[in-house]
Design a protein around this motif. Sequence first.
Motif, PDB file in Angstrom:
ATOM      1  N   VAL B  45       0.852  -1.206   0.000  1.00  0.00           N
ATOM      2  CA  VAL B  45       0.000   0.000   0.000  1.00  0.00           C
ATOM      3  C   VAL B  45       0.881   1.247   0.000  1.00  0.00           C
ATOM      4  CG1 VAL B  45      -1.830   1.265   1.183  1.00  0.00           C
ATOM      5  CG2 VAL B  45      -1.794  -1.216   1.283  1.00  0.00           C
ATOM      6  N   LEU B  84     -16.088  -9.655   4.946  1.00  0.00           N
ATOM      7  CA  LEU B  84     -15.394 -10.079   6.173  1.00  0.00           C
ATOM      8  C   LEU B  84     -16.261 -11.014   7.016  1.00  0.00           C
ATOM      9  CD1 LEU B  84     -13.711  -6.725   7.254  1.00  0.00           C
ATOM     10  CD2 LEU B  84     -12.525  -8.827   6.660  1.00  0.00           C
ATOM     11  N   GLY B 169       0.297   0.376  11.598  1.00  0.00           N
ATOM     12  CA  GLY B 169      -0.041  -0.924  12.186  1.00  0.00           C
ATOM     13  C   GLY B 169       0.403  -2.077  11.305  1.00  0.00           C
ATOM     14  N   ILE B 172       4.328  -2.309  11.627  1.00  0.00           N
ATOM     15  CA  ILE B 172       4.958  -2.680  12.907  1.00  0.00           C
ATOM     16  C   ILE B 172       4.408  -3.957  13.533  1.00  0.00           C
ATOM     17  CG2 ILE B 172       5.602  -0.289  13.487  1.00  0.00           C
ATOM     18  CD1 ILE B 172       3.230  -0.409  15.525  1.00  0.00           C
ATOM     19  N   ALA B 173       3.188  -4.402  13.121  1.00  0.00           N
ATOM     20  CA  ALA B 173       2.543  -5.505  13.839  1.00  0.00           C
ATOM     21  C   ALA B 173       3.424  -6.745  13.965  1.00  0.00           C
ATOM     22  CB  ALA B 173       1.222  -5.860  13.155  1.00  0.00           C
ATOM     23  N   VAL B 192      -4.399  -6.277  16.215  1.00  0.00           N
ATOM     24  CA  VAL B 192      -4.078  -5.473  15.024  1.00  0.00           C
ATOM     25  C   VAL B 192      -5.348  -4.843  14.438  1.00  0.00           C
ATOM     26  CG1 VAL B 192      -3.242  -5.618  12.631  1.00  0.00           C
ATOM     27  CG2 VAL B 192      -1.963  -6.718  14.466  1.00  0.00           C
ATOM     28  N   GLY B 198      -8.924  -1.658   8.815  1.00  0.00           N
ATOM     29  CA  GLY B 198      -8.884  -2.456   7.589  1.00  0.00           C
ATOM     30  C   GLY B 198      -7.499  -2.647   6.990  1.00  0.00           C
ATOM     31  N   ILE B 199      -6.639  -1.642   7.102  1.00  0.00           N
ATOM     32  CA  ILE B 199      -5.295  -1.789   6.525  1.00  0.00           C
ATOM     33  C   ILE B 199      -4.513  -2.827   7.337  1.00  0.00           C
ATOM     34  CG2 ILE B 199      -3.167  -0.583   5.856  1.00  0.00           C
ATOM     35  CD1 ILE B 199      -4.780   1.929   5.443  1.00  0.00           C
ATOM     36  N   THR B 201      -6.002  -5.229   8.978  1.00  0.00           N
ATOM     37  CA  THR B 201      -6.678  -6.491   8.673  1.00  0.00           C
ATOM     38  C   THR B 201      -6.172  -7.079   7.350  1.00  0.00           C
ATOM     39  OG1 THR B 201      -8.639  -5.782   9.884  1.00  0.00           O
ATOM     40  CG2 THR B 201      -8.943  -7.572   8.295  1.00  0.00           C
ATOM     41  N   ALA B 202      -5.989  -6.200   6.354  1.00  0.00           N
ATOM     42  CA  ALA B 202      -5.460  -6.648   5.067  1.00  0.00           C
ATOM     43  C   ALA B 202      -4.094  -7.287   5.261  1.00  0.00           C
ATOM     44  CB  ALA B 202      -5.366  -5.467   4.104  1.00  0.00           C
ATOM     45  N   ARG B 203      -3.275  -6.659   6.106  1.00  0.00           N
ATOM     46  CA  ARG B 203      -1.943  -7.188   6.406  1.00  0.00           C
ATOM     47  C   ARG B 203      -2.056  -8.542   7.137  1.00  0.00           C
ATOM     48  NH1 ARG B 203       3.003  -8.722   5.680  1.00  0.00           N
ATOM     49  NH2 ARG B 203       4.120  -9.022   7.614  1.00  0.00           N
ATOM     50  N   PHE B 205      -4.395 -10.746   6.928  1.00  0.00           N
ATOM     51  CA  PHE B 205      -4.781 -11.795   5.976  1.00  0.00           C
ATOM     52  C   PHE B 205      -3.583 -12.293   5.174  1.00  0.00           C
ATOM     53  CE2 PHE B 205      -9.380 -10.778   6.350  1.00  0.00           C
ATOM     54  CZ  PHE B 205      -9.843 -12.077   6.443  1.00  0.00           C
ATOM     55  N   GLN B 206      -2.603 -11.409   4.944  1.00  0.00           N
ATOM     56  CA  GLN B 206      -1.399 -11.825   4.207  1.00  0.00           C
ATOM     57  C   GLN B 206      -0.576 -12.799   5.035  1.00  0.00           C
ATOM     58  OE1 GLN B 206       0.471  -8.039   3.495  1.00  0.00           O
ATOM     59  NE2 GLN B 206      -0.385  -7.824   1.441  1.00  0.00           N
ATOM     60  N   PHE B 214      -9.826 -12.775  12.819  1.00  0.00           N
ATOM     61  CA  PHE B 214      -9.918 -12.106  14.125  1.00  0.00           C
ATOM     62  C   PHE B 214      -9.661 -10.610  13.997  1.00  0.00           C
ATOM     63  CE2 PHE B 214     -10.717 -14.779  17.778  1.00  0.00           C
ATOM     64  CZ  PHE B 214     -10.822 -16.010  17.156  1.00  0.00           C
ATOM     65  N   GLY B 216     -10.542  -8.833  11.428  1.00  0.00           N
ATOM     66  CA  GLY B 216     -11.809  -8.304  10.919  1.00  0.00           C
ATOM     67  C   GLY B 216     -12.830  -8.105  12.033  1.00  0.00           C
TER      68      GLY B 216
END
Lengths: 117, 239
Positions: B45, B84, B169, B172-173, B192, B198-199, B201-203, B205-206, B214, B216
Motif C-alpha cells: 500500500v 469479512l 499498524g 509494525i505488527a 491489530v 482495515g489496513i 486487517t489486510a496485512r 490476511f497476508q 480475528f 476483521g
Amino acid sequence: MIIHLATLLAFQLLGEVTSRGLDLPLPGPVIGMALLFVTCVIWPRLAKTIAPTTTVLLGHLSLLFVPAGVGVVGHLDKFGSDGAALGVAIIGSTVVAITVGALTFVGLRKLTGTSHD
Amino acid sequence: MTEFAEIWTYLSTDPLLWLTLTLAAYGAGDALFKASGRKPMVNPVLIAVAFLAVLLQLTGTSYATYFAGAQFVHFMLGPATVALAIPLYANLNHIKKAALPMIAALVAGSLAAMLSAVGIGVALGLDTNILLALIPKSATAPVALGVSEAIGGSPSLTAVFVITTGITGAIIATPLLNLLRITDWRARGFAVGVASHGIGTARAFQVNETAGAFSGVGMGLNALLTALIAPIIAQWLLG
C-alpha cells in the motif's frame, strides 16, 4: 461470481438502509457484514457458496486502500511544525494499542483457561 | 500519427489511465513485497501510494482527476467489508471459545489507542482541534470520519490520521508481536484489527487466515466502541 458480488452488494445496501433508517453510529458496510454473518449462521450454505469470491476479494484487501492513501499525501505538507509530534503520537499510540490489546487477550485466555490453538 | 500531447489530453481526462496505474502500482508493490521475502517494511500500500503521489505531482494531475479513475477500486471497499463476515463465520468456533479474551482485549486496546494518542499529543503540545481529530483514528475510515465530525474534530484531518495509523499498524505488527513473543494468531490478529482497522486487517490476511478473521472482528467491534467512547474522551479533553 456475479451472483456472489450481487449478494455482497445487496447486504451492503441493506446495511446502508438500516444505518440511515435507524440513525445508527455504524457505517452501512459494517452493518451489512453483521447481517451477512447472522444470515450465514441461520443458513450455512450461503457461506460455502460465496466463499470463493470473498477469499479472492479479501486476498487483495490492501489494494482497495490505495486511492484513499493517495488522497492523504496531498495533506501531508499542511502539518509543518506539527508533523513530528503527530508522527510520534500515531506511531506511539499504535505500538501501545497493539501491545495492550494482544497482551490482554493472551492474559485473559490464560486466566480463563481457554485453549491455545 | 497522432501527437503525444493529443493522446495525453485524451488519457488525462479518461478514468482508464488512473485506474490502470492504480492496479499496476499495487501490482508492482506486491511483487516487491514478495521479492523481499514478505518483509513488513516493504508494504505494498505504502509503495503504491508513494509512487502514485509522485506521479500525480510530476504530471500536475489533481486528486479529483485521479479519483475519477481510482473510485472503481475505492468502491470495492464496501463489498469487501461485507465479505469479512465469511471468514468470521468460518472461525465461529474459535470466536465462541475466545469471547472473554476478545471483549477484554477490545476494551483495553481501544482505550489504549485513544488515550495514548491524546496523552502523547498533549505532552508534545498539539492543539486541541488536532487532538480531537486524532481520537477516532483507530476506527475504520467511515466511522472515524463520522465520529470526528460529531466531537468537533476535522474529518479531513482524521482521514489522514486513519490511513497513517493503518499503514503504521501493518508495518509494525509482525516485528512488535514477535518481540512480545505472542504466538496465538487470534490474539495477534485481534489486537491489530482493533488498533489499525482495515489496513491492519489486510496485512493480517497476508500473514495468516485466522489472524485475518480475528482482525476483521476486532475492526468491526472497535468501530462500534469508538463511536461510543470517543465522545466521552472528547468531553473530558475539553472539560
